[in-house]
Design an enzyme around this catalytic site. Structure first.
Site, PDB file in Angstrom:
ATOM      1  N   HIS A  89     -26.389  20.538   0.706  1.00 28.96           N
ATOM      2  CA  HIS A  89     -26.425  21.108  -0.878  1.00 28.96           C
ATOM      3  C   HIS A  89     -25.378  22.285  -0.779  1.00 28.96           C
ATOM      4  N   TYR A 100      -9.176  -2.960 -11.221  1.00 29.06           N
ATOM      5  CA  TYR A 100      -8.696  -2.072 -10.542  1.00 29.06           C
ATOM      6  C   TYR A 100      -7.421  -1.317 -11.159  1.00 29.06           C
ATOM      7  N   CYS A 158      -1.673   1.806  -2.913  1.00 35.04           N
ATOM      8  CA  CYS A 158      -2.787   2.987  -2.623  1.00 35.04           C
ATOM      9  C   CYS A 158      -2.102   4.353  -2.473  1.00 35.04           C
ATOM     10  N   GLU A 198      -6.902   2.170 -13.306  1.00 39.14           N
ATOM     11  CA  GLU A 198      -6.272   3.232 -12.468  1.00 39.14           C
ATOM     12  C   GLU A 198      -5.139   3.752 -13.134  1.00 39.14           C
ATOM     13  N   CYS A 255       0.778  -1.225  -0.059  1.00 46.90           N
ATOM     14  CA  CYS A 255       0.002  -0.085  -0.013  1.00 46.90           C
ATOM     15  C   CYS A 255       0.810   1.322   0.014  1.00 46.90           C
ATOM     16  N   LYS A 275      -0.190   5.516  -5.896  1.00 45.78           N
ATOM     17  CA  LYS A 275      -1.245   5.645  -6.756  1.00 45.78           C
ATOM     18  C   LYS A 275      -2.175   6.630  -6.770  1.00 45.78           C
ATOM     19  N   GLU A 331     -25.550  14.397  -2.032  1.00 49.08           N
ATOM     20  CA  GLU A 331     -26.813  14.437  -1.637  1.00 49.08           C
ATOM     21  C   GLU A 331     -27.573  13.725  -2.628  1.00 49.08           C
TER      22      GLU A 331
HETATM   23  P1  FAD Z   1       1.363  -6.448   1.673  1.00 47.38           P
HETATM   24  O1  FAD Z   1       1.034  -4.882   1.888  1.00 47.38           O
HETATM   25  O2  FAD Z   1       1.630  -6.925   0.227  1.00 47.38           O
HETATM   26  O3  FAD Z   1       2.441  -6.551   2.603  1.00 47.38           O
HETATM   27  C1  FAD Z   1       3.063  -7.926   2.483  1.00 47.38           C
HETATM   28  C2  FAD Z   1       4.557  -7.715   3.059  1.00 47.38           C
HETATM   29  O4  FAD Z   1       5.209  -8.970   3.193  1.00 47.38           O
HETATM   30  C3  FAD Z   1       5.371  -7.182   1.755  1.00 47.38           C
HETATM   31  O5  FAD Z   1       6.259  -6.105   2.375  1.00 47.38           O
HETATM   32  C4  FAD Z   1       6.174  -8.429   1.349  1.00 47.38           C
HETATM   33  O6  FAD Z   1       7.564  -7.877   0.477  1.00 47.38           O
HETATM   34  C5  FAD Z   1       6.669  -8.890   2.391  1.00 47.38           C
HETATM   35  N1  FAD Z   1       6.942 -10.309   2.402  1.00 47.38           N
HETATM   36  C6  FAD Z   1       6.255 -11.118   1.325  1.00 47.38           C
HETATM   37  N2  FAD Z   1       6.968 -12.532   1.751  1.00 47.38           N
HETATM   38  C7  FAD Z   1       7.598 -12.503   2.417  1.00 47.38           C
HETATM   39  C8  FAD Z   1       8.584 -13.198   3.287  1.00 47.38           C
HETATM   40  N3  FAD Z   1       8.481 -14.686   2.962  1.00 47.38           N
HETATM   41  N4  FAD Z   1       9.252 -12.959   4.576  1.00 47.38           N
HETATM   42  C9  FAD Z   1       9.125 -11.476   4.681  1.00 47.38           C
HETATM   43  N5  FAD Z   1       8.281 -10.766   4.287  1.00 47.38           N
HETATM   44  C10 FAD Z   1       7.696 -11.040   3.066  1.00 47.38           C
HETATM   45  N6  FAD Z   1      -5.998  -1.208  -1.453  1.00 47.38           N
HETATM   46  C11 FAD Z   1      -6.636  -0.062  -0.903  1.00 47.38           C
HETATM   47  O7  FAD Z   1      -7.426  -0.329  -0.095  1.00 47.38           O
HETATM   48  N7  FAD Z   1      -6.906   1.225  -1.779  1.00 47.38           N
HETATM   49  C12 FAD Z   1      -6.300   1.588  -2.666  1.00 47.38           C
HETATM   50  O8  FAD Z   1      -6.467   2.520  -3.294  1.00 47.38           O
HETATM   51  C13 FAD Z   1      -5.374   0.345  -3.290  1.00 47.38           C
HETATM   52  N8  FAD Z   1      -4.590   0.523  -4.471  1.00 47.38           N
HETATM   53  C14 FAD Z   1      -3.888  -0.165  -4.902  1.00 47.38           C
HETATM   54  C15 FAD Z   1      -2.971   0.035  -5.701  1.00 47.38           C
HETATM   55  C16 FAD Z   1      -2.088  -1.022  -6.239  1.00 47.38           C
HETATM   56  C17 FAD Z   1      -1.186  -0.540  -7.593  1.00 47.38           C
HETATM   57  C18 FAD Z   1      -1.969  -2.112  -5.478  1.00 47.38           C
HETATM   58  C19 FAD Z   1      -0.912  -3.340  -6.119  1.00 47.38           C
HETATM   59  C20 FAD Z   1      -2.692  -2.531  -4.684  1.00 47.38           C
HETATM   60  C21 FAD Z   1      -3.442  -1.617  -4.023  1.00 47.38           C
HETATM   61  N9  FAD Z   1      -4.653  -1.707  -3.021  1.00 47.38           N
HETATM   62  C22 FAD Z   1      -5.359  -0.798  -2.561  1.00 47.38           C
HETATM   63  C23 FAD Z   1      -4.322  -3.119  -2.302  1.00 47.38           C
HETATM   64  C24 FAD Z   1      -3.630  -2.980  -1.094  1.00 47.38           C
HETATM   65  O9  FAD Z   1      -2.286  -2.490  -1.374  1.00 47.38           O
HETATM   66  C25 FAD Z   1      -3.334  -4.296  -0.497  1.00 47.38           C
HETATM   67  O10 FAD Z   1      -4.893  -4.844  -0.194  1.00 47.38           O
HETATM   68  C26 FAD Z   1      -2.681  -4.412   0.939  1.00 47.38           C
HETATM   69  O11 FAD Z   1      -1.342  -3.748   0.834  1.00 47.38           O
HETATM   70  C27 FAD Z   1      -2.384  -5.722   1.304  1.00 47.38           C
HETATM   71  O12 FAD Z   1      -1.709  -5.710   2.663  1.00 47.38           O
HETATM   72  P2  FAD Z   1      -1.078  -6.961   3.232  1.00 47.38           P
HETATM   73  O13 FAD Z   1      -0.470  -6.817   4.434  1.00 47.38           O
HETATM   74  O14 FAD Z   1      -1.848  -8.107   2.952  1.00 47.38           O
HETATM   75  O15 FAD Z   1       0.131  -7.252   2.195  1.00 47.38           O
HETATM   76  P1  NDP Z   2      -7.694  -7.713 -10.769  1.00 45.25           P
HETATM   77  O1  NDP Z   2      -7.956  -9.269 -10.371  1.00 45.25           O
HETATM   78  O2  NDP Z   2      -8.763  -6.740 -10.317  1.00 45.25           O
HETATM   79  O3  NDP Z   2      -7.770  -7.602 -12.413  1.00 45.25           O
HETATM   80  C1  NDP Z   2      -7.010  -8.519 -13.425  1.00 45.25           C
HETATM   81  C2  NDP Z   2      -7.247  -8.000 -14.734  1.00 45.25           C
HETATM   82  O4  NDP Z   2      -6.517  -8.692 -15.397  1.00 45.25           O
HETATM   83  C3  NDP Z   2      -8.674  -8.548 -15.240  1.00 45.25           C
HETATM   84  O5  NDP Z   2      -9.035  -7.619 -16.121  1.00 45.25           O
HETATM   85  C4  NDP Z   2      -8.435  -9.912 -15.972  1.00 45.25           C
HETATM   86  O6  NDP Z   2      -9.238 -10.195 -16.774  1.00 45.25           O
HETATM   87  C5  NDP Z   2      -6.919  -9.527 -16.323  1.00 45.25           C
HETATM   88  N1  NDP Z   2      -6.281 -10.732 -16.825  1.00 45.25           N
HETATM   89  C6  NDP Z   2      -5.893 -11.747 -15.985  1.00 45.25           C
HETATM   90  N2  NDP Z   2      -4.937 -12.462 -16.711  1.00 45.25           N
HETATM   91  C7  NDP Z   2      -4.828 -11.932 -18.018  1.00 45.25           C
HETATM   92  C8  NDP Z   2      -4.113 -12.281 -18.994  1.00 45.25           C
HETATM   93  N3  NDP Z   2      -3.122 -13.256 -18.820  1.00 45.25           N
HETATM   94  N4  NDP Z   2      -3.997 -11.364 -20.185  1.00 45.25           N
HETATM   95  C9  NDP Z   2      -4.741 -10.264 -20.106  1.00 45.25           C
HETATM   96  N5  NDP Z   2      -5.618  -9.861 -19.176  1.00 45.25           N
HETATM   97  C10 NDP Z   2      -5.484 -10.667 -17.787  1.00 45.25           C
HETATM   98  O7  NDP Z   2      -6.113  -7.562 -10.437  1.00 45.25           O
HETATM   99  P2  NDP Z   2      -5.680  -6.081 -10.202  1.00 45.25           P
HETATM  100  O8  NDP Z   2      -4.008  -6.667 -10.617  1.00 45.25           O
HETATM  101  O9  NDP Z   2      -6.008  -4.998 -11.024  1.00 45.25           O
HETATM  102  O10 NDP Z   2      -5.886  -5.594  -8.588  1.00 45.25           O
HETATM  103  C11 NDP Z   2      -5.673  -6.688  -7.666  1.00 45.25           C
HETATM  104  C12 NDP Z   2      -6.338  -6.468  -6.438  1.00 45.25           C
HETATM  105  O11 NDP Z   2      -5.644  -5.143  -5.839  1.00 45.25           O
HETATM  106  C13 NDP Z   2      -7.859  -5.909  -6.854  1.00 45.25           C
HETATM  107  O12 NDP Z   2      -8.614  -7.019  -6.594  1.00 45.25           O
HETATM  108  C14 NDP Z   2      -7.975  -4.823  -5.397  1.00 45.25           C
HETATM  109  O13 NDP Z   2      -8.659  -5.548  -4.442  1.00 45.25           O
HETATM  110  C15 NDP Z   2      -6.622  -4.226  -5.154  1.00 45.25           C
HETATM  111  N6  NDP Z   2      -6.513  -2.947  -5.418  1.00 45.25           N
HETATM  112  C16 NDP Z   2      -7.272  -2.220  -4.949  1.00 45.25           C
HETATM  113  C17 NDP Z   2      -7.470  -0.743  -5.538  1.00 45.25           C
HETATM  114  C18 NDP Z   2      -8.315   0.238  -4.950  1.00 45.25           C
HETATM  115  O14 NDP Z   2      -8.871  -0.013  -3.873  1.00 45.25           O
HETATM  116  N7  NDP Z   2      -8.671   1.265  -5.380  1.00 45.25           N
HETATM  117  C19 NDP Z   2      -6.624  -0.117  -6.559  1.00 45.25           C
HETATM  118  C20 NDP Z   2      -5.502  -1.313  -7.210  1.00 45.25           C
HETATM  119  C21 NDP Z   2      -5.640  -2.728  -6.604  1.00 45.25           C
HETATM  120  P3  NDP Z   2     -10.376 -11.204 -16.727  1.00 45.25           P
HETATM  121  O15 NDP Z   2     -11.477 -10.314 -16.088  1.00 45.25           O
HETATM  122  O16 NDP Z   2     -10.838 -11.745 -18.130  1.00 45.25           O
HETATM  123  O17 NDP Z   2      -9.942 -12.318 -15.595  1.00 45.25           O
END
Ligand code: FAD
Ligand code: NDP
Length: 521
Positions: free
Chosen positions: A494, A226, A88, A230, A83, A91, A499
């Site tokens: 408003h 997502y 998050c 984004e 995150c 982004k 609203e």
């Molecule tokens: P993570 O935050 O992924 O943390 C896991 C950590 O464990 C990492 O640092 C990893 O390197 C470490 N790790 C992995 N394996 C090991 C190991 N064996 N030993 C030690 N360390 C290890 N969520 C939202 O709510 N709002 C958003 O706007 C949003 N935007 C997102 C945008 C993007 C591009 C992405 C990719 C995700 C977004 N998310 C968003 C999702 C959010 O980031 C994740 O849901 C959240 O970070 C999950 O937290 P976590 O603790 O499960 O894992």
């Molecule tokens: P998603 O699972 O949301 O989307 C993956 C996309 O990739 C789908 O459109 C899927 O299509 C497509 N896809 C999968 N495999 C292939 C392939 N081989 N070739 C082409 N297209 C493919 O994953 P994201 O990575 O976007 O996000 C992961 C999670 O991170 C989300 O579920 C969300 O929970 C979290 N997140 C939250 C955000 C927020 O809160 N604003 C922002 C970003 C991430 P198909 O439908 O056909 O399977």
């Protein structure tokens, strides 16, 4: 009694309770076994850190292991997880940068005198530098916070040696063995790459984009979830040509009417879409640009084009591989995720998992944090409260944002039957869109409700500005049993866009035109 003395009394009581909890646990573990820690958390992201800090606050001795493997192009980052480093936060900052670009042009319509508007341009390296400076400051604050809260942070990759022993593999490859009564797996996930030649060598993912040194230029974003929407959204807003490649549908799992409106609003902003296609190869040209080939998944027709960057946003895989779960006897694994019960417990009773690594739950930061905290309270302060994963509000930060909570229209119909579901909907005109004459074509919202009685609200959906801010409070209302009767009897603020939910008078069933005549009718 003064507020200070009440506070002191409460604080003292809390300290006594924590000491009692700690003493009880120490005694029980002393009689059974002695471990170095009460809790080891593997993964220092949103869920892991929340769990660790809450555990320490309840008197536990805790170590957190966190380690980031570099991406194929070498991007790496600090503590805090996805995150704050590659999710998050960067982004949202890039989304904000892109929205500001639009606002500069709008400002002129409000009378701001902005010289040479046509030359206003984003500077990619300044933007990434500002974003990365913020990320680094968060890394630093996180480390200080962990030290202050007496959470032991170990920058090592964790794996299980046995059910109570975790080995941390440090940067220099040395190994450190740690034992604990309880272990929480919170390792999250990393982006997948498609199975196409050149994808890993020449492609990037969301792990790279926020610190990419060279500006991305003309970009193909593969994936329409997502992340795909984004990233394409902010890249276009920053001035780059952006194309989204959709394999099947846009925003799978979301209300499909809303998903298609989001996609249409992106097309209106100039973002291209290639539908029903998958990448078949990525080849680097002599000039460094990428020749990307694809095929249509229905017709098998092929296509290709030159891009500067290809960003894969095709989903994320759980990081179970490195954990050597077999050594701990954890077998509840499915599709690189860990299956847990409602206590977030694996098949091994003292090994738990929270956050993105668990199967079938929303992959969102607040979900990971809340689940992690509740788990720590159950482990160390006698709480029995479990995480409620239902009706979690979320926002897609597409150029015109989409937020929702609860059921999609199709899910409600599937569950209750079309005759038992009422859908209220309406287009609306945000006041702030009038002077710049911004398109209001896609500003739309709907409430999905039961048809009978007071009409319990099952889902709310909103496309428009500041969608997350609009939806957060409605999330609490839905948790409290919101009905259409209450919603329509709520007096709006408003002029706001939120609203509009209180003014939803038209049902889909009525067939009436949901387009408003004026802003205030
Ligand atoms: P993570 O935050 O992924 O943390 C896991 C950590 O464990 C990492 O640092 C990893 O390197 C470490 N790790 C992995 N394996 C090991 C190991 N064996 N030993 C030690 N360390 C290890 N969520 C939202 O709510 N709002 C958003 O706007 C949003 N935007 C997102 C945008 C993007 C591009 C992405 C990719 C995700 C977004 N998310 C968003 C999702 C959010 O980031 C994740 O849901 C959240 O970070 C999950 O937290 P976590 O603790 O499960 O894992
Ligand atoms: P998603 O699972 O949301 O989307 C993956 C996309 O990739 C789908 O459109 C899927 O299509 C497509 N896809 C999968 N495999 C292939 C392939 N081989 N070739 C082409 N297209 C493919 O994953 P994201 O990575 O976007 O996000 C992961 C999670 O991170 C989300 O579920 C969300 O929970 C979290 N997140 C939250 C955000 C927020 O809160 N604003 C922002 C970003 C991430 P198909 O439908 O056909 O399977």
């Amino acid at each position: 009694m003064s507020i200070l003395s009440i506070w002191n009394k409460n604080a003292t009581l809390t300290l006594i309770r924590r000491s009692e909890n700690y003493l009880k646990r120490s005694l029980s573990s002393a009689t059974s076994h002695s471990y170095q820690y009460d809790l080891i958390v593997i993964g220092g992201g949103s869920g892991g850190l929340a769990c660790a800090k809450e555990a320490v606050a309840n008197g536990a001795k805790v170590a957190v292991l966190d380690f980031v493997k570099p991406t194929p192009i070498g991007t790496k980052w600090g503590v805090g997880g996805t995150c704050v480093n590659v999710g998050c936060i960067p982004k949202k900052l890039m989304h904000q940068a892109s929205i500001l670009g639009e606002s500069i042009h709008e400002a002129a319509t409000y009378g701001w005198e902005i010289p040479e508007q046509q030359n206003v341009k984003a500077n990619w390296s300044k933007l990434t530098e500002a974003v990365q400076n913020h990320v680094k400051s968060v890394n630093w604050v996180t480390k200080v916070d962990l030290r202050d809260k007496k959470v032991e942070y170990i920058n090592g990759l964790g794996y299980f040696k046995d059910p109570h022993t975790v080995v941390a593999v440090m940067k220099n490859k040395s190994e450190k063995e740690l034992t604990a009564q309880n272990i929480v797996i919170a390792v999250g996930g990393r982006p997948r790459y498609p199975d196409a030649p050149g994808a890993i060598e020449h492609g990037i993912t969301s792990d790279d984009i926020f610190s990419l040194e060279k500006e991305p230029g003309k970009t193909l974003v593969v994936g329409a979830g997502y992340i795909g929407l984004e990233c394409a959204g902010f890249l276009k807003g920053l001035g780059y040509d952006a194309t989204v490649m959709v394999r099947s549908i846009v925003l799978r799992g979301f209300d499909q009417q809303m998903a298609n409106i989001v996609a249409d609003s992106m097309v209106e902003k100039g973002i291209n879409f290639i539908h029903k296609a998958i990448v078949t190869s990525v080849e680097k040209q002599k000039d460094g640009r990428l020749l990307i080939s694809w095929k249509n998944t229905e017709t098998n027709e092929t296509g290709s084009e030159i891009y500067d960057t290809v960003l894969f946003a095709v989903g994320r895989k759980g990081l179970v591989e490195d954990l050597k779960l077999e050594n701990a006897g954890v077998t509840s694994i499915a599709d690189d995720k860990i299956v847990v019960n409602e206590q977030e417990q694996t098949n091994v009773p003292h090994i738990f998992a929270v956050g993105d690594i668990i199967k079938g739950k929303p992959e969102l930061t607040p979900v990971a944090i809340h689940a992690g905290r509740l788990l720590a309270r159950r482990m160390f302060s006698g709480s029995s409260q479990i995480m409620d994963y239902a009706d979690v509000a979320t926002t897609v930060f597409s150029p015109l944002e989409y937020a929702c909570v609860g059921m999609s229209e199709e899910r409600a119909i599937e569950k209750y039957g079309a005759d038992n579901v009422e859908v209220y909907h309406g287009f609306y005109k945000p006041t702030e869109f009038f002077i710049p004459q911004k398109s209001v074509r896609y500003c739309y919202l709907k409430a999905v409700a039961e048809r009978s009685g007071d009409q319990k609200v099952l889902g709310l959906h909103y496309i428009g500005p500041v969608a997350g801010e609009v939806m957060q409070g409605f999330g609490a209302a839905i948790k409290s049993g919101l009905t259409m009767k209450i919603l329509l009897n709520t007096v709006g603020i408003h002029p706001t866009t939120a609203e509009e939910f209180t003014r939803l008078a038209i049902t889909k069933r009525s067939g009436l035109d949901p387009t408003p005549a004026t802003c205030c009718s």
